[in-house]
Design a protein around this motif. Structure first.
Motif, short mmCIF file in Angstrom:
data_model
loop_
_atom_site.label_atom_id
_atom_site.label_comp_id
_atom_site.label_asym_id
_atom_site.label_seq_id
_atom_site.Cartn_x
_atom_site.Cartn_y
_atom_site.Cartn_z
N ASP A 1 43.09 -3.92 -6.02
CA ASP A 1 44.31 -3.35 -5.45
C ASP A 1 44.75 -2.16 -6.29
O ASP A 1 44.74 -2.25 -7.51
CB ASP A 1 45.38 -4.44 -5.45
CG ASP A 1 46.67 -4.05 -4.78
OD1 ASP A 1 46.79 -2.90 -4.32
OD2 ASP A 1 47.58 -4.89 -4.72
N PRO A 2 45.06 -1.03 -5.76
CA PRO A 2 45.36 -0.65 -4.38
C PRO A 2 44.19 0.01 -3.64
O PRO A 2 44.38 0.66 -2.62
CB PRO A 2 46.49 0.35 -4.54
CG PRO A 2 46.12 1.10 -5.78
CD PRO A 2 45.47 0.04 -6.68
N GLY B 1 46.92 -4.73 12.79
CA GLY B 1 46.75 -3.96 11.58
C GLY B 1 45.35 -3.94 11.01
O GLY B 1 45.05 -3.11 10.17
N TYR C 1 42.12 -11.33 5.54
CA TYR C 1 43.05 -10.26 5.93
C TYR C 1 44.48 -10.80 5.89
O TYR C 1 45.39 -10.15 5.36
CB TYR C 1 42.70 -9.74 7.32
CG TYR C 1 43.72 -8.80 7.86
CD1 TYR C 1 43.89 -7.53 7.31
CD2 TYR C 1 44.56 -9.18 8.90
CE1 TYR C 1 44.85 -6.67 7.79
CE2 TYR C 1 45.52 -8.32 9.38
CZ TYR C 1 45.67 -7.07 8.83
OH TYR C 1 46.63 -6.22 9.30
N CYS D 1 45.81 -11.03 2.41
CA CYS D 1 46.00 -9.75 1.72
C CYS D 1 47.07 -8.87 2.35
O CYS D 1 47.38 -7.80 1.81
CB CYS D 1 44.68 -8.98 1.70
SG CYS D 1 43.40 -9.80 0.75
N ARG D 2 47.65 -9.27 3.45
CA ARG D 2 48.61 -8.42 4.15
C ARG D 2 49.82 -8.06 3.31
O ARG D 2 50.34 -6.96 3.41
CB ARG D 2 49.06 -9.08 5.46
CG ARG D 2 47.99 -8.99 6.53
CD ARG D 2 48.43 -9.60 7.79
NE ARG D 2 49.53 -8.81 8.35
CZ ARG D 2 50.10 -9.08 9.50
NH1 ARG D 2 49.69 -10.09 10.21
NH2 ARG D 2 51.08 -8.34 9.95
N ARG D 3 50.26 -8.97 2.49
CA ARG D 3 51.46 -8.70 1.67
C ARG D 3 51.25 -7.57 0.67
O ARG D 3 52.20 -6.92 0.27
CB ARG D 3 51.88 -9.97 0.93
CG ARG D 3 52.44 -11.04 1.83
CD ARG D 3 52.93 -12.22 1.01
NE ARG D 3 51.85 -12.84 0.26
CZ ARG D 3 51.10 -13.84 0.69
NH1 ARG D 3 51.31 -14.34 1.88
NH2 ARG D 3 50.16 -14.36 -0.06
N SER D 4 50.01 -7.33 0.28
CA SER D 4 49.75 -6.32 -0.74
C SER D 4 49.66 -4.91 -0.17
O SER D 4 49.55 -3.95 -0.92
CB SER D 4 48.46 -6.65 -1.49
OG SER D 4 47.36 -6.55 -0.63
N ASP D 5 49.70 -4.76 1.13
CA ASP D 5 49.62 -3.45 1.78
C ASP D 5 48.34 -2.68 1.47
O ASP D 5 48.33 -1.46 1.50
CB ASP D 5 50.84 -2.58 1.44
CG ASP D 5 52.10 -3.06 2.13
OD1 ASP D 5 51.98 -3.68 3.21
OD2 ASP D 5 53.19 -2.82 1.59
N VAL D 6 47.28 -3.36 1.16
CA VAL D 6 45.98 -2.73 0.95
C VAL D 6 45.33 -2.55 2.31
O VAL D 6 45.33 -3.46 3.14
CB VAL D 6 45.07 -3.59 0.05
CG1 VAL D 6 43.67 -3.03 -0.02
CG2 VAL D 6 45.66 -3.72 -1.33
N LEU D 7 44.79 -1.36 2.56
CA LEU D 7 44.09 -1.11 3.80
C LEU D 7 42.78 -1.89 3.80
O LEU D 7 41.96 -1.73 2.90
CB LEU D 7 43.79 0.38 3.96
CG LEU D 7 42.92 0.75 5.16
CD1 LEU D 7 43.67 0.49 6.46
CD2 LEU D 7 42.48 2.19 5.08
#
Length: 114
Positions: free
Chosen positions: A38-39, A95, A62, A65-71
């Motif tokens: 991350d990131p 997303g 997925y 990991c959504r909370r971390s805002d990583v694409l």
């Protein structure tokens, strides 16, 4: 088995045939690697034949990991797998970006993160 490498500033995770690898184990491995890097954006690469368990694991990773805002994106040449991934991700709020080609997925992730 899950291998990983950095390519053009993108974490590329390749899921290979792994008899006996359980869905939850694969989801945990993917999400752990995404969190460690991350990131850095991530692309999960799947083969031409994608078992349902692998699709479920990718969607679960997925979700984790959504909370971390990583694409996070997925690349697979399998049209049925792409449709299933998109449908399952949409049911969880969407997303997840799904591509047919790895090079396109990596370029897009790199450009989006820049």
């Amino acid at each position: 088995m899950l291998s990983h490498r950095l390519e053009n500033g993108v974490l590329v995770l390749t899921v290979e045939d792994a008899p006996g690898l359980r869905e939850q184990n694969l989801a945990a491995l993917i999400s752990d690697l995404v969190h460690v890097h991350d990131p850095t954006p991530a692309v999960v690469v799947l083969g031409t034949v994608v078992p349902d368990e692998v699709i479920e694991a990718v969607v679960e990773a997925y979700r984790r990991c959504r909370r971390s805002d990583v694409l996070i994106s997925v690349a697979t040449p399998s049209a049925p797998a792409r449709r299933t991934l998109q449908a399952q991700a949409a049911a969880q709020g969407g997303g997840l970006v799904v591509h047919a080609r790895v090079d396109t997925a990596v370029r897009t992730a790199d450009a989006t993160a820049a």
